[in-house]
Design an enzyme around this catalytic site. Structure first.
Site, PDB file in Angstrom:
ATOM      1  N   HIS A 399      -5.652   5.892  12.270  1.00  0.00           N
ATOM      2  CA  HIS A 399      -6.821   5.415  11.736  1.00  0.00           C
ATOM      3  C   HIS A 399      -7.918   6.517  11.109  1.00  0.00           C
ATOM      4  CE1 HIS A 399      -8.830   2.254   9.620  1.00  0.00           C
ATOM      5  NE2 HIS A 399      -9.172   1.497  10.698  1.00  0.00           N
ATOM      6  N   ASP A 403      -6.174   4.389   6.145  1.00  0.00           N
ATOM      7  CA  ASP A 403      -7.211   3.123   5.836  1.00  0.00           C
ATOM      8  C   ASP A 403      -6.108   2.012   6.348  1.00  0.00           C
ATOM      9  OD1 ASP A 403      -8.994   4.809   5.277  1.00  0.00           O
ATOM     10  OD2 ASP A 403      -8.412   4.829   3.065  1.00  0.00           O
TER      11      ASP A 403
END
Length: 428
Positions: A399, A403
């Site tokens: 992450h 995204d």
């Protein structure tokens, strides 16, 4: 009689230390020249240490799991002649180096290039099975990892097995004798009894490397996992048709080659997922070639053979390479090059898989595709419930650089390709 000290040799260019994975000998064993003494693991390979002389083992300088420096004494033998040290020379074992928590340079286990022939000592007399306490209270049984694993798989308590080797070492023959003589064991009172045993299993060798790799991945990478269900009915019908019409020289198609081709198409549209993140330098290396790691369970532990340039292989080519690498990994003959260099990974538990999993990213990659088990489930088609072959896919992403939107687009693209498998074969 003289004494001969063996030091940990230089087992590879640039290697300063190695971990003792397994002793093939025990104190009191008589060995011949070229007999294998120990297996040691570096960050790059697992190699066997042969004996340069004939002799009898009188001292071992480390325990399995200890990390020793190159040149440190590890074995002393009693030999005919003068040996290489004065008799009675005191050997001070090196303090084992602390276990590293940094990332290993390469997460592979490579077999030695040449197999060393092990000269076996003269066979012992026929062994007699021993059932019941076979050693003093609190005394730990001595056995190789292979013997311990076999006993564990069979549910046998090694503390109850009599060892006929040097220092009471338990061999496979001792286990055979134990099993032959202990097929029926009376329980006290004839009913259920509490098991209060506790076994301490030291984490060494490949298992330690796996632990280090997983710790690095989970501590450094903030994972985001998306689970999506996929209708596999059409793909399974296509796979069955292709297998029926394949030629003799073509491999049988499993689900994996189709997943690989779908993955190639998906990352072609999102190259940021086919990447390696150098978090220390703050650079993401995006690759044009798709090198797919295939997480595989072997008798030695989890390894990740790599299908190089999957973008240049069709489903048949992917299937052939998967079969070749899987066989080499299980046999322990896969090379370092075949077990490294992946840019994205697929992991699957096959028919043992669950409804959903949360796969751990193969650091330093940024994405992993997890495959779960397939099952026939009733699905609503707008007018009625119909049986469909359904399978969930679980994908994890780094992450920090991926995204949530990009992750969701990737998962939906994989889903659409698998549910409409003709798209997998379309170019452009």
């Amino acid at each position: 009689m003289g004494e001969y000290i063996i030091k940990l040799p230089d087992v590879g260019e640039g290697v300063a230390e190695a971990e003792i994975v397994e002793w093939e000998v025990a104190i009191g064993d008589v060995v011949q020249e070229d007999s294998v003494l120990a297996a040691v693991m570096t960050d790059k390979a697992t190699v066997e240490i042969p004996s340069p002389v004939d002799g009898r083992i009188i001292w071992l300088g480390a325990e399995p799991g200890d990390v020793m420096s190159v040149g440190s004494p590890i074995i002393k033998l009693e030999v005919d002649g003068e040996g290489n040290v004065a008799a009675g020379t005191e050997v001070k074992p090196e303090e084992p180096a602390p276990v590293k928590t940094s990332e290993p340079s390469v997460f592979v286990v490579e077999p030695p290039k040449a197999k060393v022939t092990i000269e076996k000592p003269v066979a012992s007399p026929a062994r007699q099975a021993t059932v019941g306490p076979a050693r003093a209270e609190g005394e730990k049984p001595i056995a190789s990892p292979a013997v311990r694993k076999r006993a564990l798989d069979a549910g046998a308590d090694l503390r109850q097995v009599s060892g006929t080797g040097p220092a009471g070492r338990i061999s496979h023959e001792d286990l055979d004798a134990y099993f032959d003589g202990s097929t029926v064991k009376a329980r006290p009172g004839g009913g259920l009894v509490a098991n209060t045993s506790v076994s301490d299993v030291k984490i060494v060798g490949l298992r330690r490397k796996i632990a280090e790799k997983m710790s690095i991945s989970k501590s450094r990478i903030p994972h985001i996992t998306i689970v999506e269900e996929v209708d596999m009915t059409a793909l399974e019908e296509l796979r069955g048709t292709l297998n029926k019409g394949k030629s003799e020289d073509q491999p049988k198609l499993t689900l994996l080659p189709f997943l690989m081709r779908a993955l190639v198409k998906a990352v072609d549209e999102q190259p940021n997922l086919n990447a390696i993140f150098d978090d220390e330098a703050g650079v993401v290396h995006q690759y044009g070639g798709v090198h797919i790691g295939m997480a595989a369970q072997t008798p030695n532990g989890l390894v990740v053979p790599v299908i190089k340039h999957a973008e240049a292989r069709d489903v048949w080519g992917c299937a052939a390479e998967v079969n070749r690498l899987a066989a080499a990994s299980k046999a322990g003959t896969a090379t370092r090059e075949e077990l490294s260099g992946s840019t994205i990974t697929i992991t699957s538990l096959g028919p043992l898989g669950a409804i959903a999993t949360t796969p751990v990213i193969n650091h330093p990659e940024v994405a992993i595709l997890g495959v779960n088990k397939m099952a026939i489930r009733p699905m609503w088609d707008g007018t009625d419930f119909v049986p469909r072959k359904m399978m969930n896919i679980s994908s994890s992403f780094d992450h920090r650089v991926i995204d949530g939107w990009d992750a969701a687009v990737f998962v939906q693209r994989i889903k659409s390709l698998l549910e409409t498998p003709a798209m997998i074969f379309m170019e452009g």
